[in-house]
Design a protein around this motif. Structure first.
Motif, short mmCIF file in Angstrom:
data_model
loop_
_atom_site.label_atom_id
_atom_site.label_comp_id
_atom_site.label_asym_id
_atom_site.label_seq_id
_atom_site.Cartn_x
_atom_site.Cartn_y
_atom_site.Cartn_z
N VAL A 34 -8.53 -0.15 2.25
CA VAL A 34 -8.40 -0.45 1.15
C VAL A 34 -8.97 -1.68 0.56
O VAL A 34 -8.69 -2.76 1.20
N ALA A 58 -1.38 -3.41 -5.99
CA ALA A 58 -2.16 -2.44 -5.27
C ALA A 58 -2.51 -1.63 -6.72
O ALA A 58 -1.25 -0.89 -7.18
N ILE A 70 0.80 -1.23 0.05
CA ILE A 70 -0.10 -0.03 -0.03
C ILE A 70 0.78 1.09 -0.03
O ILE A 70 0.66 2.32 -0.80
#
Length: 300
Positions: free
Chosen positions: A214, A239, A164
């Motif tokens: 997320v 990601a 992330i």
């Protein structure tokens, strides 16, 4: 002579269920999150920052330093995804009592096209096939790829955090295979006794699993046969920041977005009608920092 079963079955018909049972299924939730941009022309051009201009402190009356930034132009061409399907007129008119022969074949053709596009969004490589566009794997630069270990290894929660962080402006989703998602949930159960945070995403009808806010989505078009060092049968976790400003997004050309149908008419040398299914499509990644890849994951 008694009534024999073979004779009785001649007077009975089997029940025919209308509709085709879907048997070829691959999960790809990314399709619901990828935005598309119309392209007027044969290609899509955008510019990335290359170098920034410099500034410095100076003394009074000293010359002011001058410099300018530089840019890199990126050109993404539209590609033609296309196929024809011929259906014999006799069979279409006389054998459509249960299923529409033409409609069924067109539906299967469009499904095959959608699956081809979804596979190319991940695995497309213009270097090995000049007719297709680069997919997510080819678009991810080396500096945005994080190996789990030299020869691959199991997914960890710490590496999820690292993935992330590799997308500075924040990813819109984390994408992984079904088996990787199961391994992730198993780690959460072992560590905290729960199955992780669930959030409501506007693109989905049900709550979605999330890591640090997320969303985590499943895409089984991600290959499970990758290699890293001496490791084999590995996969990756991505990601992705998906938008038309600085992220990943799809491209389409022409007046209509998505798959289009054309009735070509009667085939010249056959008593059949031809239908053309086509899509002028592509994929663009604005900033290379909008995608990060965790490679060498053994949890496939």
């Amino acid at each position: 002579m008694p009534l024999l079963r073979a004779e009785a079955e001649k007077l009975s018909q089997n029940q025919v269920v209308q509709g085709i049972i879907e048997e070829i299924i691959t999960v790809n939730e990314m399709y619901s999150l990828l935005p598309f941009t119309k392209v007027d022309g044969k290609a899509y051009l955008y510019k990335r920052e290359n170098t920034l201009p410099t500034v410095d402190f100076i003394d009074p009356s000293e010359d002011v330093p001058e410099s300018a930034g530089t840019f890199t132009e990126v050109v993404t061409k539209l590609r033609i995804l296309i196929g024809d399907v011929d259906v014999d007129k006799f069979m279409n008119e006389t054998m459509s009592d249960t299923e529409d022969q033409l409609g069924t074949q067109i539906a299967l053709k469009t499904k095959a096209m959608a699956r081809k596009f979804q596979d190319s969004v991940v695995n497309g490589n213009n270097t090995t096939n000049a007719k297709e566009f680069d997919g997510l794997k080819a678009l991810t630069v080396a500096g945005q790829t994080i190996p789990v270990a030299a020869n691959g290894g199991a997914l960890s929660l710490t590496q999820m955090d690292q993935l992330i962080d590799a997308v500075p402006n924040g990813p819109d989703f984390i994408m992984m295979r079904s088996g990787t998602r199961r391994a992730y949930v198993a780690q959460l159960r072992a560590a905290a006794g729960n199955t992780g945070a669930m959030i409501q995403h506007p693109n989905f009808d049900v709550p979605v699993l999330a890591h640090n806010g997320v969303p985590i989505i499943v895409n089984d078009y991600l290959p499970g046969n990758e290699t890293l060092g001496s490791g084999t049968n590995l996969c990756s976790v991505y990601a992705v920041r998906a938008n038309e400003l600085d992220g990943l997004h799809g491209l389409y050309g022409g007046d209509q977005a998505g798959i289009r149908l054309e009735d070509i008419g009667t085939v010249q040398n056959k008593d059949a009608t031809r239908t053309r299914v086509k899509w002028y499509c592509g994929l663009a990644l604005k900033s290379t920092k909008s995608v990060a890849r965790l490679s060498g994951v053994t949890n496939i």
